[in-house]
Design a protein around this motif. Sequence first.
Motif, PDB file in Angstrom:
ATOM      1  N   PRO A 194       0.816  -1.222   0.000  1.00  0.00           N
ATOM      2  CA  PRO A 194       0.000   0.000   0.000  1.00  0.00           C
ATOM      3  C   PRO A 194       0.850   1.273   0.000  1.00  0.00           C
ATOM      4  O   PRO A 194       0.460   2.280  -0.601  1.00  0.00           O
ATOM      5  CB  PRO A 194      -0.825  -0.121   1.281  1.00  0.00           C
ATOM      6  N   ALA A 195       2.012   1.252   0.626  1.00  0.00           N
ATOM      7  CA  ALA A 195       2.879   2.434   0.674  1.00  0.00           C
ATOM      8  C   ALA A 195       3.350   2.850  -0.719  1.00  0.00           C
ATOM      9  O   ALA A 195       3.650   4.028  -0.952  1.00  0.00           O
ATOM     10  CB  ALA A 195       4.081   2.159   1.571  1.00  0.00           C
ATOM     11  N   GLN A 196       3.408   1.910  -1.655  1.00  0.00           N
ATOM     12  CA  GLN A 196       3.899   2.205  -3.009  1.00  0.00           C
ATOM     13  C   GLN A 196       2.819   2.741  -3.942  1.00  0.00           C
ATOM     14  O   GLN A 196       3.121   3.165  -5.055  1.00  0.00           O
ATOM     15  CB  GLN A 196       4.512   0.952  -3.619  1.00  0.00           C
ATOM     16  N   ILE A 197       1.576   2.741  -3.502  1.00  0.00           N
ATOM     17  CA  ILE A 197       0.475   3.172  -4.371  1.00  0.00           C
ATOM     18  C   ILE A 197       0.637   4.648  -4.731  1.00  0.00           C
ATOM     19  O   ILE A 197       0.856   5.490  -3.867  1.00  0.00           O
ATOM     20  CB  ILE A 197      -0.891   2.941  -3.690  1.00  0.00           C
ATOM     21  N   THR A 198       0.539   4.919  -6.017  1.00  0.00           N
ATOM     22  CA  THR A 198       0.532   6.294  -6.519  1.00  0.00           C
ATOM     23  C   THR A 198      -0.813   6.535  -7.193  1.00  0.00           C
ATOM     24  O   THR A 198      -1.646   5.626  -7.283  1.00  0.00           O
ATOM     25  CB  THR A 198       1.682   6.519  -7.524  1.00  0.00           C
ATOM     26  N   ASN A 199      -0.994   7.730  -7.688  1.00  0.00           N
ATOM     27  CA  ASN A 199      -2.256   8.071  -8.335  1.00  0.00           C
ATOM     28  C   ASN A 199      -2.624   7.072  -9.422  1.00  0.00           C
ATOM     29  O   ASN A 199      -1.788   6.715 -10.250  1.00  0.00           O
ATOM     30  CB  ASN A 199      -2.176   9.461  -8.954  1.00  0.00           C
ATOM     31  N   CYS A 200      -3.854   6.629  -9.397  1.00  0.00           N
ATOM     32  CA  CYS A 200      -4.371   5.765 -10.443  1.00  0.00           C
ATOM     33  C   CYS A 200      -5.882   5.964 -10.499  1.00  0.00           C
ATOM     34  O   CYS A 200      -6.506   6.348  -9.518  1.00  0.00           O
ATOM     35  CB  CYS A 200      -3.995   4.305 -10.221  1.00  0.00           C
ATOM     36  N   GLN A 201      -6.465   5.715 -11.647  1.00  0.00           N
ATOM     37  CA  GLN A 201      -7.906   5.865 -11.790  1.00  0.00           C
ATOM     38  C   GLN A 201      -8.654   4.652 -11.245  1.00  0.00           C
ATOM     39  O   GLN A 201      -9.783   4.771 -10.805  1.00  0.00           O
ATOM     40  CB  GLN A 201      -8.289   6.102 -13.252  1.00  0.00           C
ATOM     41  N   LEU A 202      -8.032   3.484 -11.292  1.00  0.00           N
ATOM     42  CA  LEU A 202      -8.649   2.260 -10.782  1.00  0.00           C
ATOM     43  C   LEU A 202      -7.581   1.489 -10.018  1.00  0.00           C
ATOM     44  O   LEU A 202      -6.459   1.364 -10.496  1.00  0.00           O
ATOM     45  CB  LEU A 202      -9.188   1.425 -11.946  1.00  0.00           C
ATOM     46  N   LEU A 203      -7.955   0.995  -8.847  1.00  0.00           N
ATOM     47  CA  LEU A 203      -7.041   0.168  -8.054  1.00  0.00           C
ATOM     48  C   LEU A 203      -7.760  -1.104  -7.646  1.00  0.00           C
ATOM     49  O   LEU A 203      -8.822  -1.043  -7.024  1.00  0.00           O
ATOM     50  CB  LEU A 203      -6.567   0.905  -6.798  1.00  0.00           C
ATOM     51  N   PHE A 204      -7.164  -2.250  -7.993  1.00  0.00           N
ATOM     52  CA  PHE A 204      -7.685  -3.537  -7.553  1.00  0.00           C
ATOM     53  C   PHE A 204      -6.915  -3.983  -6.317  1.00  0.00           C
ATOM     54  O   PHE A 204      -5.688  -4.048  -6.332  1.00  0.00           O
ATOM     55  CB  PHE A 204      -7.565  -4.601  -8.646  1.00  0.00           C
ATOM     56  N   VAL A 205      -7.672  -4.291  -5.251  1.00  0.00           N
ATOM     57  CA  VAL A 205      -7.088  -4.755  -3.993  1.00  0.00           C
ATOM     58  C   VAL A 205      -7.546  -6.195  -3.783  1.00  0.00           C
ATOM     59  O   VAL A 205      -8.731  -6.442  -3.541  1.00  0.00           O
ATOM     60  CB  VAL A 205      -7.542  -3.874  -2.805  1.00  0.00           C
ATOM     61  N   PRO A 206      -6.636  -7.175  -3.883  1.00  0.00           N
ATOM     62  CA  PRO A 206      -7.029  -8.581  -3.716  1.00  0.00           C
ATOM     63  C   PRO A 206      -7.403  -8.901  -2.273  1.00  0.00           C
ATOM     64  O   PRO A 206      -7.165  -8.111  -1.357  1.00  0.00           O
ATOM     65  CB  PRO A 206      -5.784  -9.355  -4.159  1.00  0.00           C
ATOM     66  N   ASN A 207      -7.967 -10.077  -2.085  1.00  0.00           N
ATOM     67  CA  ASN A 207      -8.547 -10.457  -0.786  1.00  0.00           C
ATOM     68  C   ASN A 207      -7.533 -10.690   0.325  1.00  0.00           C
ATOM     69  O   ASN A 207      -7.914 -10.837   1.468  1.00  0.00           O
ATOM     70  CB  ASN A 207      -9.457 -11.677  -0.933  1.00  0.00           C
ATOM     71  N   ASN A 208      -6.236 -10.687   0.054  1.00  0.00           N
ATOM     72  CA  ASN A 208      -5.275 -10.932   1.124  1.00  0.00           C
ATOM     73  C   ASN A 208      -4.816  -9.644   1.825  1.00  0.00           C
ATOM     74  O   ASN A 208      -3.978  -9.701   2.712  1.00  0.00           O
ATOM     75  CB  ASN A 208      -4.064 -11.724   0.607  1.00  0.00           C
ATOM     76  N   PHE A 209      -5.375  -8.490   1.445  1.00  0.00           N
ATOM     77  CA  PHE A 209      -5.044  -7.243   2.131  1.00  0.00           C
ATOM     78  C   PHE A 209      -6.147  -6.903   3.125  1.00  0.00           C
ATOM     79  O   PHE A 209      -7.301  -6.758   2.764  1.00  0.00           O
ATOM     80  CB  PHE A 209      -4.838  -6.104   1.137  1.00  0.00           C
ATOM     81  N   GLU A 210      -5.769  -6.793   4.386  1.00  0.00           N
ATOM     82  CA  GLU A 210      -6.728  -6.584   5.472  1.00  0.00           C
ATOM     83  C   GLU A 210      -7.043  -5.108   5.726  1.00  0.00           C
ATOM     84  O   GLU A 210      -8.156  -4.756   6.028  1.00  0.00           O
ATOM     85  CB  GLU A 210      -6.184  -7.203   6.777  1.00  0.00           C
ATOM     86  N   ASN A 211      -6.029  -4.241   5.623  1.00  0.00           N
ATOM     87  CA  ASN A 211      -6.179  -2.868   6.068  1.00  0.00           C
ATOM     88  C   ASN A 211      -6.588  -1.945   4.918  1.00  0.00           C
ATOM     89  O   ASN A 211      -5.787  -1.155   4.419  1.00  0.00           O
ATOM     90  CB  ASN A 211      -4.873  -2.381   6.724  1.00  0.00           C
ATOM     91  N   LEU A 212      -7.850  -2.033   4.537  1.00  0.00           N
ATOM     92  CA  LEU A 212      -8.344  -1.204   3.436  1.00  0.00           C
ATOM     93  C   LEU A 212      -8.383   0.269   3.840  1.00  0.00           C
ATOM     94  O   LEU A 212      -8.206   1.142   2.998  1.00  0.00           O
ATOM     95  CB  LEU A 212      -9.726  -1.678   2.989  1.00  0.00           C
ATOM     96  N   SER A 213      -8.574   0.555   5.117  1.00  0.00           N
ATOM     97  CA  SER A 213      -8.665   1.954   5.562  1.00  0.00           C
ATOM     98  C   SER A 213      -7.390   2.733   5.238  1.00  0.00           C
ATOM     99  O   SER A 213      -7.444   3.914   4.903  1.00  0.00           O
ATOM    100  CB  SER A 213      -8.994   2.033   7.048  1.00  0.00           C
ATOM    101  N   GLU A 214      -6.237   2.090   5.316  1.00  0.00           N
ATOM    102  CA  GLU A 214      -4.970   2.742   4.962  1.00  0.00           C
ATOM    103  C   GLU A 214      -4.973   3.145   3.484  1.00  0.00           C
ATOM    104  O   GLU A 214      -4.557   4.248   3.119  1.00  0.00           O
ATOM    105  CB  GLU A 214      -3.801   1.788   5.238  1.00  0.00           C
TER     106      GLU A 214
END
Length: 175
Positions: free
Chosen positions: A91-111
Amino acid sequence: MKTQNTLKLILCFCLVAVSSYMPAVDDTLTPRKAGYLYNFTKYIDWPAAAKQGNFIIGVLGTTPIYGKVLENTKDKKVNNQTIEVKNFATPAQITNCQLLFVPNNFENLSEIVSKLKKSSTLIVTDKVGMVNKGSIINFVWKDNKLQYEVNKVNAEKNDLKVGAQLINTAAAVIE
């Protein structure tokens, strides 16, 4: 004692059978989910600022969906924008994007939601309950088929407008 050993052997066999079946199910869903990701772009209206430059589709973590999205979007465009697919390891590496897919193994969506709060990003998840934790679209397995649910409130927070066709075909809509 012999009965216990037999039961253990049967249980072990069942566990092996089930665990070897699960990846096959996921493998068949991966291309469909990747196809959905591209198709979602047709029914979302992004603000003018997000319609400049390349259209970035981000995929978080190590998942086979990344390769399928690359394959599905080759030579395609969204709103006359060239599609660029990026993989973010964390998650720390995420930069601006129009669509982001987050697979089911990531727990902390709030971050992730907090990080993308002002970026007009369509957050798509793949885990039960995520549509209530900040996701805009979440894949669900319902009636023995892959479907999705939409949270219009979260879309509005990200300055996105969800088209009627996407709403009308969703398994559930949160308004």
